[in-house]
Motif scaffolding. Sequence first.
Motif, PDB file in Angstrom:
ATOM      1  N   VAL A 680       0.745  -1.174   0.025  1.00  0.00           N
ATOM      2  CA  VAL A 680       0.032   0.246  -0.240  1.00  0.00           C
ATOM      3  C   VAL A 680       0.969   1.135   0.009  1.00  0.00           C
ATOM      4  CG1 VAL A 680      -1.725   1.165   1.225  1.00  0.00           C
ATOM      5  CG2 VAL A 680      -1.810  -1.166   1.324  1.00  0.00           C
ATOM      6  N   MET A 681       1.858   1.161   0.688  1.00  0.00           N
ATOM      7  CA  MET A 681       3.025   2.509   0.763  1.00  0.00           C
ATOM      8  C   MET A 681       3.312   2.557  -0.539  1.00  0.00           C
ATOM      9  SD  MET A 681       5.174   1.326   4.195  1.00  0.00           S
ATOM     10  CE  MET A 681       6.410   2.782   3.937  1.00  0.00           C
ATOM     11  N   ARG A 682       3.812   1.597  -1.345  1.00  0.00           N
ATOM     12  CA  ARG A 682       4.282   1.569  -2.723  1.00  0.00           C
ATOM     13  C   ARG A 682       3.105   2.480  -3.656  1.00  0.00           C
ATOM     14  NH1 ARG A 682       6.451  -4.205  -4.056  1.00  0.00           N
ATOM     15  NH2 ARG A 682       8.576  -4.123  -3.161  1.00  0.00           N
ATOM     16  N   LYS A 683       1.867   1.972  -3.477  1.00  0.00           N
ATOM     17  CA  LYS A 683       0.777   2.337  -4.520  1.00  0.00           C
ATOM     18  C   LYS A 683       0.377   3.817  -4.001  1.00  0.00           C
ATOM     19  CE  LYS A 683      -1.426  -2.096  -4.826  1.00  0.00           C
ATOM     20  NZ  LYS A 683      -2.539  -3.060  -4.457  1.00  0.00           N
ATOM     21  N   ILE A 684       0.598   4.214  -2.876  1.00  0.00           N
ATOM     22  CA  ILE A 684       0.195   5.748  -2.410  1.00  0.00           C
ATOM     23  C   ILE A 684       1.304   6.531  -2.822  1.00  0.00           C
ATOM     24  CG2 ILE A 684       1.218   5.841   0.022  1.00  0.00           C
ATOM     25  CD1 ILE A 684      -2.154   7.415  -1.335  1.00  0.00           C
ATOM     26  N   MET A 685       2.492   6.160  -2.668  1.00  0.00           N
ATOM     27  CA  MET A 685       3.845   6.851  -3.205  1.00  0.00           C
ATOM     28  C   MET A 685       3.693   6.894  -4.979  1.00  0.00           C
ATOM     29  SD  MET A 685       7.717   6.026  -2.793  1.00  0.00           S
ATOM     30  CE  MET A 685       7.815   4.543  -3.713  1.00  0.00           C
ATOM     31  N   ILE A 686       3.140   5.960  -5.566  1.00  0.00           N
ATOM     32  CA  ILE A 686       3.108   5.999  -6.961  1.00  0.00           C
ATOM     33  C   ILE A 686       1.905   7.185  -7.290  1.00  0.00           C
ATOM     34  CG2 ILE A 686       2.390   4.840  -8.948  1.00  0.00           C
ATOM     35  CD1 ILE A 686       3.527   2.461  -7.929  1.00  0.00           C
ATOM     36  N   LEU A 687       0.782   7.240  -6.717  1.00  0.00           N
ATOM     37  CA  LEU A 687      -0.144   8.200  -6.856  1.00  0.00           C
ATOM     38  C   LEU A 687       0.450   9.619  -6.467  1.00  0.00           C
ATOM     39  CD1 LEU A 687      -3.441   6.444  -5.599  1.00  0.00           C
ATOM     40  CD2 LEU A 687      -2.649   6.746  -8.138  1.00  0.00           C
ATOM     41  N   ALA A 688       0.994   9.741  -5.469  1.00  0.00           N
ATOM     42  CA  ALA A 688       1.779  11.038  -5.088  1.00  0.00           C
ATOM     43  C   ALA A 688       2.753  11.546  -6.164  1.00  0.00           C
ATOM     44  CB  ALA A 688       2.347  11.013  -3.733  1.00  0.00           C
TER      45      ALA A 688
END
Length: 814
Positions: A680-688
């Motif tokens: 989930v950290m990876r995914k929110i980082m990609i969106l950011a």
Amino acid sequence: MQVLKFGGTSVANAKNINTVVSIVQEKLKEDIRVAVILSALGGITDALLEAATLASLGDITYKEKLLAIEQRHLAVVKELIPLDKQSSVLSMVKKRCNEIEDTCNGVFLLKELSLRTKDSIVSYGELLSSQIFAAKLKSLDINNTWKDARDLIITSSDFGNATVDFTVTNKNIKDFIATVDSPVIIVPGFTGKDKSGNTTTLGRGGSDYTAAIIGAGIEASVVEIWTDVSGMMTADPRLVSNAKIIQEISYQEAMELSHFGAKVIYPPTIQPLMNKGIPVVIKNTFAPSYPGTWIHNEIKKNGNSIRGISSINNLSLISLEGSGMVGIPGFSKRLFEALSNEKINVILITQSSSEHSICVGIEEANADRAKTVIDEAFAYEIEIKKVEPLVVEKGLAIIALVGDNMKNHPGISGKMFGALGRNGVNVRAIAQGSSERNISAVIALTDVKKAINVLHEEFFETTYKQVNLFITGTGNVGSKLLAQLQQQQKHLQEHLRLQVRVAAISNSRRMLFNDEGVDLSKWKELLQDGEAMDMNEFIATIQEKNLRNSVFVDVTANEAIAKSYPEYLKKSISVVACNKIACSSSYEYYKKLKDLAREFNALFLFETNVGAGLPVIGTLNDLLRSGDKVNRIEAVLSGTLNFVFNNYTGEKSFATVVRQAQDEGYTEPDPRLDLSGTDVMRKIMILARESGEELEMEDISNESFMPESCMKGTVENFYNEMEKHEDHFLQLITKAKQEGKKLKFVAKFENGKAAVGLQHIDPQHDFYHLYGKDNAVLFYTDRYTEQPLVIKGAGAGAEVTASGVFADIIRAAG
């Protein structure tokens, strides 16, 4: 009267010559008088040159070559002509072959092969074939007159490529025709003679030219060039499988195409016929009913701005440049004089408007000689540093778009160079004539096949665009993707005009290549028999194949593969990544991939990195492109965790529910990535990052709900430890239930900060009614302030993830 010219393949053997006879007979049935121009039997001209060359080198094996030439002609006579009429023809063949041998013997003794002698030797190919053909017609009681072309066509003494004296030649032809009344006149092609009576030749392909000279001289109604193809084509069929026959083409277009490498007709052929408005037809000896290609003045528009695509290979660019050239007249003159004196033909010219440089395209074989003579011509300027020594680039080719309809049609060059650019074909030089009849571009020789296919697809294909996929990863998602591609192939071709071919498949063990497309109904068996997987070899092979509209598809979770993306992007190969590692590694690497995609006109697509098949990243990009600004993102981004907390009620252990999620394909290969919140950290980082924030993993706070001991050791240890901590998980779910809330693992991004963690969600929240493996993303933007833009749906599972990859492939193909 009509002129019929038959090429070497048309008279290669007795069977083919009989076909030619049938064509002539059909003309006679229609009461059409014909002049027949014949090439040498297929391959004989080369064989004669080889024998002469061997003789000049003192190699006695030239006699074996000559014997083989004689035996071939004798065999044709014996098969072609009835036994009782063979004697005189066989004697003629023996006599001619003896003359060839006598000349070659002289060459052998002198160890010298002049251009004049070479012309004399090679002329025998046409003399033999035409006299054999005349004898065949005579054996069928078809009245014909054989005439030596050397008695008609008078030329300069430029042996090997003589210039015709049309004033004398036309008079000779008219005087001859006036004395002949037979329905068939037979003339050997390729040859003439100079004013001293020496045999000359008209250049390779000169039999076409002979037909044009005779046709113009007798003012024929039409000149038919009979060959082994059914006309001129939109591109070389050896390079473009879907090349089409050109039904009609203007004289000027035909000359342009033949100049730029179209082999169907010899370039000088058109001129004498164009001057008299005599049409030319390219016909197929072996399919005589085909209409062929008509070359004439008045042609119908074909609904296309261009008529054909051609190329010249083995080109060199020579560049003369220097500050001393600016504003000084005469530099170009001296350059071209130096080339002219060495008889080096200039194919293409381009000059910068600053006059600082001039660039010329020539045959690669002449490049070294050109450098020597030009450096000598400008020795003084080079010495005083006003001009640089000549720069020579080899390994190049010219591709040319040709068409009268290009005039006053804006956007043709843009379309051309855009298509080449998208496929990573670098253009070294450009030239466009003032007539706007052709646009020429110099490219690397290794890119010719791809470039011509790309341009043919862009300008001629109304059926489909071919897309070549290189897929790595055949696990859960990869196998589903291949099944979807197989199922949708017909639909894509019929409705989206896309021919999607899987040109390569690989996994961690094997790799398989097929330029025509892997048979997706049996890819597993085929892959099993493939080569051992070597990632460097896989990359090198893809680059070497250089196929058009290439897309690399990564359906793995492999770090080494994620690090290989630059190798594809630098070759303008689009990358579709299911693998999250690249976009969630360092911001520097993420930005590098984005920059490479822009620089090399490729696409880097990774929709499935967040939300599997949901259009999360695409929607975010659309918001930003339309001028909106993202202020806050809230998201449930783990289908795994949502599945786990939706199914964990305390009746089954937490570990059992997690194992069920893994068995059903909702987790990463290592489920700890999901449970720890790392995924989930990876995914929110990609969106950011996609929102414009330079975020790293260490910048994201993670309130983990997992006991520390669960995250150590092996995956099996992970499950064992979860069983030991069942009370901990039960307390989490019980507390949420007591509050009338649900547990959701939520990711947030706001004001440049990101965080993930387990939260209690009340019934009024958008996340409360997320069931199964659903994901939801809430975008709060300048336009969506109080009520966010919500994207919601299945966020895990091989089938939906594969469909998301499929959608990215279609975007890349567009």
